[in-house]
Design a protein around this motif. Structure first.
Motif, PDB file in Angstrom:
ATOM      1  N   SER A 161      19.429   1.923   6.979  1.00 34.73           N
ATOM      2  CA  SER A 161      19.336   1.671   6.064  1.00 34.73           C
ATOM      3  C   SER A 161      18.801   0.199   5.976  1.00 34.73           C
ATOM      4  N   TRP A 162      18.357  -1.231   5.440  1.00 35.69           N
ATOM      5  CA  TRP A 162      17.803  -2.066   4.978  1.00 35.69           C
ATOM      6  C   TRP A 162      17.935  -2.826   3.992  1.00 35.69           C
ATOM      7  N   VAL A 163      17.234  -4.045   3.615  1.00 33.96           N
ATOM      8  CA  VAL A 163      17.590  -5.187   3.492  1.00 33.96           C
ATOM      9  C   VAL A 163      16.215  -5.799   2.902  1.00 33.96           C
ATOM     10  N   ILE A 164      15.939  -6.822   1.780  1.00 28.36           N
ATOM     11  CA  ILE A 164      14.761  -6.510   0.981  1.00 28.36           C
ATOM     12  C   ILE A 164      14.617  -7.947   1.120  1.00 28.36           C
ATOM     13  N   PHE A 189      16.599  -2.537   9.858  1.00 28.87           N
ATOM     14  CA  PHE A 189      15.385  -3.143   9.598  1.00 28.87           C
ATOM     15  C   PHE A 189      15.475  -4.750   8.071  1.00 28.87           C
ATOM     16  N   VAL A 190      14.946  -5.437   8.255  1.00 28.09           N
ATOM     17  CA  VAL A 190      14.820  -6.482   7.485  1.00 28.09           C
ATOM     18  C   VAL A 190      13.614  -6.442   6.140  1.00 28.09           C
ATOM     19  N   PHE A 191      13.404  -6.111   5.359  1.00 27.36           N
ATOM     20  CA  PHE A 191      11.679  -6.199   4.724  1.00 27.36           C
ATOM     21  C   PHE A 191      11.372  -7.354   3.652  1.00 27.36           C
ATOM     22  N   THR A 381      17.630 -12.889  -5.049  1.00 31.77           N
ATOM     23  CA  THR A 381      18.592 -11.394  -5.022  1.00 31.77           C
ATOM     24  C   THR A 381      17.917 -11.408  -3.706  1.00 31.77           C
ATOM     25  N   LEU A 382      19.115 -10.399  -3.621  1.00 23.85           N
ATOM     26  CA  LEU A 382      18.931  -9.305  -1.109  1.00 23.85           C
ATOM     27  C   LEU A 382      19.635  -8.637  -2.413  1.00 23.85           C
ATOM     28  N   ILE A 383      18.138  -7.285  -1.857  1.00 22.94           N
ATOM     29  CA  ILE A 383      17.635  -5.642  -2.174  1.00 22.94           C
ATOM     30  C   ILE A 383      18.529  -4.908  -1.397  1.00 22.94           C
ATOM     31  N   LYS A 384      19.781  -4.499  -0.584  1.00 24.06           N
ATOM     32  CA  LYS A 384      20.314  -3.487  -0.044  1.00 24.06           C
ATOM     33  C   LYS A 384      19.853  -1.704  -0.404  1.00 24.06           C
ATOM     34  N   VAL A 385      19.981  -1.376   0.522  1.00 23.19           N
ATOM     35  CA  VAL A 385      18.920   0.571   0.689  1.00 23.19           C
ATOM     36  C   VAL A 385      20.011   1.024   1.326  1.00 23.19           C
ATOM     37  N   GLN A 391      22.865  10.359  -0.749  1.00 26.20           N
ATOM     38  CA  GLN A 391      22.295  10.062  -1.833  1.00 26.20           C
ATOM     39  C   GLN A 391      21.605   9.032  -0.539  1.00 26.20           C
ATOM     40  N   LEU A 392      20.363   8.645  -1.869  1.00 26.92           N
ATOM     41  CA  LEU A 392      19.937   7.430  -1.704  1.00 26.92           C
ATOM     42  C   LEU A 392      20.573   6.407  -2.610  1.00 26.92           C
ATOM     43  N   ILE A 393      21.540   4.956  -2.274  1.00 27.51           N
ATOM     44  CA  ILE A 393      21.457   4.110  -3.276  1.00 27.51           C
ATOM     45  C   ILE A 393      20.988   2.474  -2.978  1.00 27.51           C
ATOM     46  N   LEU A 394      20.888   2.494  -3.436  1.00 31.56           N
ATOM     47  CA  LEU A 394      20.079   0.828  -3.627  1.00 31.56           C
ATOM     48  C   LEU A 394      21.048  -0.353  -4.758  1.00 31.56           C
ATOM     49  N   THR A 395      21.635  -1.069  -4.144  1.00 32.39           N
ATOM     50  CA  THR A 395      22.152  -2.840  -4.632  1.00 32.39           C
ATOM     51  C   THR A 395      21.668  -3.435  -4.816  1.00 32.39           C
ATOM     52  N   MET A 396      21.339  -4.409  -6.217  1.00 25.38           N
ATOM     53  CA  MET A 396      20.412  -5.659  -5.622  1.00 25.38           C
ATOM     54  C   MET A 396      22.015  -6.645  -6.122  1.00 25.38           C
ATOM     55  N   LEU A 397      22.022  -7.148  -5.344  1.00 29.43           N
ATOM     56  CA  LEU A 397      22.795  -8.979  -4.897  1.00 29.43           C
ATOM     57  C   LEU A 397      22.102 -10.740  -5.372  1.00 29.43           C
ATOM     58  N   LYS A 398      22.499 -11.186  -6.589  1.00 27.84           N
ATOM     59  CA  LYS A 398      22.578 -11.672  -6.812  1.00 27.84           C
ATOM     60  C   LYS A 398      22.553 -13.080  -5.870  1.00 27.84           C
ATOM     61  N   ASP A 399      22.290 -14.156  -5.649  1.00 26.53           N
ATOM     62  CA  ASP A 399      22.380 -14.936  -4.673  1.00 26.53           C
ATOM     63  C   ASP A 399      23.665 -15.927  -4.534  1.00 26.53           C
ATOM     64  N   ASP A 400      24.678 -15.303  -5.607  1.00 28.95           N
ATOM     65  CA  ASP A 400      26.128 -15.418  -5.284  1.00 28.95           C
ATOM     66  C   ASP A 400      27.105 -14.970  -5.156  1.00 28.95           C
ATOM     67  N   GLY A 401      25.511 -13.936  -4.655  1.00 20.13           N
ATOM     68  CA  GLY A 401      27.062 -12.446  -4.308  1.00 20.13           C
ATOM     69  C   GLY A 401      27.263 -10.928  -4.929  1.00 20.13           C
ATOM     70  N   THR A 402      27.333 -11.648  -7.003  1.00 21.57           N
ATOM     71  CA  THR A 402      26.962 -11.039  -7.824  1.00 21.57           C
ATOM     72  C   THR A 402      25.774  -9.811  -7.660  1.00 21.57           C
TER      73      THR A 402
END
Length: 409
Positions: A161-164, A189-191, A381-385, A391-402
């Motif tokens: 898992s990583w965050v972007i 890791f962080v990317f 945004t923060l992208i989480k993978v 499965q591979l799941i990607l989630t994108m969060l806006k800076d308010d957590g939405t």
């Protein structure tokens, strides 16, 4: 007209006063101000206090190694002491062509023979070099850090898992804010997907706007990787930028396998034509992208790529859904056909400052293109993978957590 001594003295005094005022407005401490550029030693008349300029940050994660990196105010001999739980401490320093690296301010020390997945503790040490004569070296004091821990990378792990983060443009407060959105879920890791800066000014900018917020948030314990955006190519310090970061392969474009993912990272360069007046004739990104395309074609046929369960590409400029600027079009010409031919699973980009999840468009891009947001509040945004055997799941969060985007492979 000839100036009198008193006039010259007054000019000198006012000049120094102005410089002091500028440093104060910029928020630079006396130690930081004295430290100056990586390539400029401290003034012998006013030596900087012996201190760390940032916390250690982890780079170049690899199957049995990781690199600990930090900066000091003064030229030093530095080393790392590290150990796994229940094992004796080991000492590591860096050696180049038979010479132990010393009398430098930027320290990169590789820890080797790590056991994948095992937890290690470490401390950094820097011994001041007071005088360096050909046949006599005089040391000063030694400074040391607190103890930090990290988990050695495990390329054969069942999951990763990583965050972007992308396009924060010299807004250092965005790093801890966005990283806070990751919650309690662990990440390997962080990317950073480009445009962390508006342009490259000097070393202090890199320390203040990236290394410090990363160090205070995650970097002593968790490695990060970093590919340039088009803004990292700009400014008088752009040609020194690469010295502070070390990716797999020691390059600005690279690949790595971690768990079920084989990732390819491309350095998309500038977004305007090479002959655009703002570049003043000193860039050549078309040739650089063509060089990467030749490398990419081989990489997409490598055993590591073919064997991987998921094929992920990360690069700053998207070659679709990013306008028709020259950089976008040239990336399309260089990379787009190869992505389709060799069937990548997902492409993750930034650059446009407009976040979105663009599903596959057969015949154009046969894979989803994910684009992270921009620097302003409400658009970051923060992208989480996360990828496992199912499965591979990607989630994108806006800076308010939405949650503003999701894609599953």
């Amino acid at each position: 007209m000839k100036k009198t001594n008193s006039e010259l003295s007054r000019r000198t005094f006012l000049g120094n006063l102005s410089k002091a005022g500028i440093l104060g407005v910029a928020g630079l401490s006396p130690v930081a101000a004295q430290a100056g550029s990586l390539l400029t030693p401290s003034s012998p008349q006013e030596p900087a206090a012996h201190a760390f300029l940032c916390k250690p940050y982890l780079q170049h994660p690899a199957p049995d190694t990781i690199t600990v990196t930090w900066l000091t105010t003064r030229p030093c001999y530095s080393w790392v002491e590290y150990s796994a739980e229940g094992q004796p401490a080991r000492k590591a320093h860096s050696v180049t062509n038979g010479l132990v690296d010393a009398n430098n301010r930027l320290h990169k020390i590789q820890l080797t023979h790590l056991e994948p997945g095992k937890k290690y503790s470490y401390k950094i040490f820097s011994k001041d070099i007071a005088e360096f004569q050909p046949y006599k070296l005089t040391y000063g004091s030694t400074i040391e850090s607190e103890t930090y821990t990290f988990t050695a990378p495990d390329p054969k792990a069942k999951e990763v898992s990583w965050v972007i983060i992308n396009d924060i443009h010299d807004r250092p407060e965005s790093i801890p804010h966005l990283m806070g959105l990751s919650g309690q879920a662990p990440y390997d890791f962080v990317f950073f997907n480009g445009d962390v800066f508006d342009y490259q000014s000097d070393e202090q900018q890199i320390i203040n706007h990236m290394l410090t917020p990363c160090g205070n948030t995650f970097a002593p314990q968790t490695p990060f990787m970093y590919v340039r955006g088009n803004h990292e190519t700009r400014g008088k310090y752009a040609r020194e930028w690469h010295q502070y970061f070390d990716n797999p392969g020691h390059a600005n474009y690279f690949s790595f396998t971690w768990g079920p993912v084989h990732a390819i990272v491309l350095d998309t360069g500038e977004d305007k034509e090479d002959n655009h007046p703002v570049y003043a004739g000193i860039v050549d990104f078309d040739a650089y992208r063509a060089q990467q395309a030749a490398w990419l074609e081989k990489e997409l046929q490598s055993p590591a790529y073919k064997k991987a369960r998921y094929k992920v590409v990360m690069m700053h400029i998207p070659h679709y859904h990013g306008g028709e600027w020259h950089g976008t079009v040239h990336c399309r010409e260089m990379f787009g056909g190869l992505f389709n031919k060799h069937k990548i699973d997902i492409l993750i980009c930034g650059h446009t400052h407009t976040y979105g999840v663009h599903p596959p468009e057969p015949g154009t891009h046969n894979y989803p293109i994910i684009i992270g947001g921009g620097p302003k509040d409400g658009n970051r945004t923060l992208i989480k993978v996360k990828a496992d055997q199912k499965q591979l799941i990607l989630t994108m969060l806006k800076d308010d957590g939405t949650k503003v985007g999701e894609y599953k492979v």
